[in-house]
Design an enzyme around this catalytic site. Structure first.
Site, PDB file in Angstrom:
ATOM      1  N   CYS A 177      71.871 131.107   8.930  1.00 40.23           N
ATOM      2  CA  CYS A 177      71.267 130.438  10.100  1.00 40.23           C
ATOM      3  C   CYS A 177      70.094 131.228  10.688  1.00 40.23           C
ATOM      4  O   CYS A 177      69.295 130.678  11.445  1.00 40.23           O
ATOM      5  CB  CYS A 177      72.312 130.211  11.175  1.00 40.23           C
ATOM      6  SG  CYS A 177      73.629 129.114  10.641  1.00 40.23           S
ATOM      7  N   HIS A 191      68.039 128.477  17.697  1.00 41.61           N
ATOM      8  CA  HIS A 191      68.850 127.902  16.620  1.00 41.61           C
ATOM      9  C   HIS A 191      69.883 126.988  17.277  1.00 41.61           C
ATOM     10  O   HIS A 191      70.533 127.365  18.247  1.00 41.61           O
ATOM     11  CB  HIS A 191      69.537 129.041  15.861  1.00 41.61           C
ATOM     12  CG  HIS A 191      70.623 128.586  14.945  1.00 41.61           C
ATOM     13  ND1 HIS A 191      70.446 127.564  14.049  1.00 41.61           N
ATOM     14  CD2 HIS A 191      71.919 129.010  14.804  1.00 41.61           C
ATOM     15  CE1 HIS A 191      71.574 127.384  13.371  1.00 41.61           C
ATOM     16  NE2 HIS A 191      72.478 128.233  13.812  1.00 41.61           N
ATOM     17  N   ASN A 197      74.252 121.465  13.517  1.00 42.98           N
ATOM     18  CA  ASN A 197      73.779 122.773  13.062  1.00 42.98           C
ATOM     19  C   ASN A 197      73.218 122.624  11.640  1.00 42.98           C
ATOM     20  O   ASN A 197      73.968 122.401  10.693  1.00 42.98           O
ATOM     21  CB  ASN A 197      74.951 123.760  13.101  1.00 42.98           C
ATOM     22  CG  ASN A 197      74.542 125.170  12.723  1.00 42.98           C
ATOM     23  OD1 ASN A 197      73.481 125.382  12.136  1.00 42.98           O
ATOM     24  ND2 ASN A 197      75.379 126.142  13.046  1.00 42.98           N
TER      25      ASN A 197
HETATM   26  O1  UT7 Z   1      75.217 128.798  13.176  1.00 39.21           O
HETATM   27  C1  UT7 Z   1      76.073 129.816  12.825  1.00 39.21           C
HETATM   28  C2  UT7 Z   1      76.772 130.345  13.979  1.00 39.21           C
HETATM   29  N1  UT7 Z   1      77.892 129.531  14.315  1.00 39.21           N
HETATM   30  C3  UT7 Z   1      78.204 129.359  15.570  1.00 39.21           C
HETATM   31  O2  UT7 Z   1      77.484 129.798  16.413  1.00 39.21           O
HETATM   32  C4  UT7 Z   1      79.487 128.663  15.904  1.00 39.21           C
HETATM   33  C5  UT7 Z   1      80.197 129.429  16.991  1.00 39.21           C
HETATM   34  N2  UT7 Z   1      81.453 128.848  17.403  1.00 39.21           N
HETATM   35  C6  UT7 Z   1      81.548 127.676  18.072  1.00 39.21           C
HETATM   36  O3  UT7 Z   1      80.585 126.995  18.289  1.00 39.21           O
HETATM   37  C7  UT7 Z   1      82.916 127.263  18.582  1.00 39.21           C
HETATM   38  O4  UT7 Z   1      83.827 128.310  18.408  1.00 39.21           O
HETATM   39  C8  UT7 Z   1      83.467 125.981  17.903  1.00 39.21           C
HETATM   40  C9  UT7 Z   1      82.680 124.779  18.353  1.00 39.21           C
HETATM   41  C10 UT7 Z   1      83.430 126.137  16.400  1.00 39.21           C
HETATM   42  C11 UT7 Z   1      84.950 125.757  18.345  1.00 39.21           C
HETATM   43  O5  UT7 Z   1      85.041 125.685  19.740  1.00 39.21           O
HETATM   44  P1  UT7 Z   1      86.168 126.532  20.493  1.00 39.21           P
HETATM   45  O6  UT7 Z   1      86.063 126.177  21.913  1.00 39.21           O
HETATM   46  O7  UT7 Z   1      85.997 127.967  20.113  1.00 39.21           O
HETATM   47  O8  UT7 Z   1      87.490 125.908  19.892  1.00 39.21           O
HETATM   48  P2  UT7 Z   1      88.681 126.643  19.114  1.00 39.21           P
HETATM   49  O9  UT7 Z   1      88.301 126.959  17.728  1.00 39.21           O
HETATM   50  O10 UT7 Z   1      89.224 127.742  19.973  1.00 39.21           O
HETATM   51  O11 UT7 Z   1      89.745 125.468  19.091  1.00 39.21           O
HETATM   52  C12 UT7 Z   1      90.274 124.886  20.305  1.00 39.21           C
HETATM   53  C13 UT7 Z   1      91.228 123.758  19.933  1.00 39.21           C
HETATM   54  C14 UT7 Z   1      92.273 124.154  18.885  1.00 39.21           C
HETATM   55  O12 UT7 Z   1      93.460 123.502  19.230  1.00 39.21           O
HETATM   56  P3  UT7 Z   1      94.645 124.289  20.018  1.00 39.21           P
HETATM   57  O13 UT7 Z   1      94.991 125.441  19.133  1.00 39.21           O
HETATM   58  O14 UT7 Z   1      94.014 124.702  21.315  1.00 39.21           O
HETATM   59  O15 UT7 Z   1      95.710 123.242  20.156  1.00 39.21           O
HETATM   60  C15 UT7 Z   1      91.733 123.560  17.603  1.00 39.21           C
HETATM   61  O16 UT7 Z   1      92.769 123.242  16.687  1.00 39.21           O
HETATM   62  O17 UT7 Z   1      90.500 122.661  19.352  1.00 39.21           O
HETATM   63  C16 UT7 Z   1      91.085 122.295  18.106  1.00 39.21           C
HETATM   64  N3  UT7 Z   1      90.023 121.804  17.226  1.00 39.21           N
HETATM   65  C17 UT7 Z   1      89.622 120.527  17.186  1.00 39.21           C
HETATM   66  N4  UT7 Z   1      90.076 119.435  17.819  1.00 39.21           N
HETATM   67  C18 UT7 Z   1      89.440 118.273  17.565  1.00 39.21           C
HETATM   68  C19 UT7 Z   1      89.229 122.528  16.382  1.00 39.21           C
HETATM   69  N5  UT7 Z   1      88.337 121.722  15.784  1.00 39.21           N
HETATM   70  C20 UT7 Z   1      88.568 120.485  16.269  1.00 39.21           C
HETATM   71  C21 UT7 Z   1      87.959 119.244  16.030  1.00 39.21           C
HETATM   72  N6  UT7 Z   1      88.424 118.168  16.708  1.00 39.21           N
HETATM   73  N7  UT7 Z   1      86.915 119.089  15.201  1.00 39.21           N
END
Ligand code: UT7
Length: 324
Positions: A114, A251, A281
């Site tokens: 990225c 980005h 992204n």
């Molecule tokens: O470009 C390269 C660099 N990449 C980035 O900058 C990405 C950086 N990370 C992020 O943008 C975020 O961490 C994400 C958008 C990927 C995830 O957001 P988050 O607030 O960190 O969510 P999480 O991974 O902590 O998950 C929260 C909850 C989980 O459920 P529980 O354990 O709280 O019950 C996941 O299972 O959301 C759930 N979950 C989803 N639910 C619905 C994870 N993905 C999904 C989904 N739809 N697609």
């Protein structure tokens, strides 16, 4: 002092749009979750016979038109990509041929995931300032959906396909921040964190392409700190403050990362260029896509001071300060 001035921008998004609603019909997710956690509403997906070089070539043609140059004027083709058409030759060589950039030009790919466009600016600006290049076509292009595991909802909802390009031309400046062109860049890496965002395959390990794997929460945490540090570093090196920045062109990974970073640095929300809702992204393509949109919508005008940043797998990250 020799400067690298952006004289044209262009971008291209594949025709096929995949909305959050449609995605939710085959992935256990919802439009609401994706929008509130990331800011993404839809992504574009390349057609089966459409390769990264096709996206790159279309974006490059538009950038050349905007710069009022023809492919024969170009001496360097640099493609930042993680999804090359082939293991080799470089996608840049394919693009050189498709565009009609003359034999004898330099053409190579750059792999910084990225952060590829920021790394590309560092390299292109160095080549121009060293007198090794005069007209560089710098392209960020990806068919990242080809690396997605559609069973992994934590990653497959985030990424899309697209390309963006800029033409960088050598010009003489006074050596001050009033100059047009690239004013300062930083490109950084920390390979200790490579397992937090990677593909589980490659030519020399598994002999396959692999699928994208990410520990999102960890990447998020590092992203805000690394990006803010890089942005501060380029501003300090150039002697400018957040108030001097006309437009922040980041980005497009997650709207929450961008807002947190901008807040840390005191950049008001209305000066952030956001295109993530339209294409998700797109890795190395996302900065030039956002930049081209800003130019075409009149939000970035000649003379404006722009701050760019990115963070990605590796980890790699960086920032660039430039005057259009
Ligand atoms: O470009 C390269 C660099 N990449 C980035 O900058 C990405 C950086 N990370 C992020 O943008 C975020 O961490 C994400 C958008 C990927 C995830 O957001 P988050 O607030 O960190 O969510 P999480 O991974 O902590 O998950 C929260 C909850 C989980 O459920 P529980 O354990 O709280 O019950 C996941 O299972 O959301 C759930 N979950 C989803 N639910 C619905 C994870 N993905 C999904 C989904 N739809 N697609």
């Amino acid at each position: 002092m020799r400067r690298s001035v952006i004289t044209g921008t262009g971008s291209y998004l594949p025709e096929r749009v995949l909305t959050n609603q449609e995605l939710a019909t085959f992935v256990d997710t919802s439009d609401e979750w994706i929008r509130t956690r990331t800011g993404i509403r839809q992504r574009h997906v390349a057609a089966e016979n459409e390769m990264t070089s096709d996206l790159a070539t279309r974006a490059a043609r538009r950038a050349l038109d905007a710069a009022r140059l023809s492919p024969v004027d170009i001496d360097t083709v640099l493609v930042a990509t993680t999804t090359p058409d082939y293991t080799f030759p470089a996608t840049a060589c394919v693009v050189q041929d498709k565009l009609g950039v003359p034999a004898g030009a330099m053409a190579f790919d750059l792999q910084a995931v990225c952060s590829g466009f920021i790394y590309g600016l560092t390299v292109a600006d160095s080549l121009i300032r060293a007198g090794q290049a005069r007209h560089v076509l710098l392209i960020g292009a990806e068919t990242l959906t080809r690396l997605l595991d559609w069973e992994d909802r934590a990653t497959c909802v985030l990424f899309g396909d697209g390309a963006g390009a800029v033409v960088l031309q050598a010009a003489e400046g006074a050596g001050t921040v009033a100059d047009r062109g690239v004013l300062h860049t930083v490109s950084r890496a920390d390979g200790r964190h490579r397992d937090l965002l990677h593909t589980d395959g490659g030519p020399s390990s598994t002999g396959t392409v692999g699928k994208l794997r990410m520990q999102g929460r960890e990447v998020f945490r590092h992203a805000v700190t690394n990006i803010a540090d890089a942005m501060r570093e380029v501003m300090e090196a150039a002697g400018v403050s957040a108030d001097d920045i006309d437009l922040f062109v980041p980005h497009q990974a997650n709207v929450r990362i961008l807002e947190a970073t901008a807040k840390k640095l005191g950049i008001p929300a209305e000066r952030i260029m956001l295109t993530i809702a339209e294409h998700g992204n797109t890795s190395a393509a996302s900065i030039p896509l956002a930049l081209d949109t800003a130019v075409r919508e009149g939000r970035a005008k000649p003379g404006d001071l722009l701050l760019l940043e990115a963070m990605g797998g590796g980890f790699t990250w960086g920032a660039a300060l430039l005057r259009l």
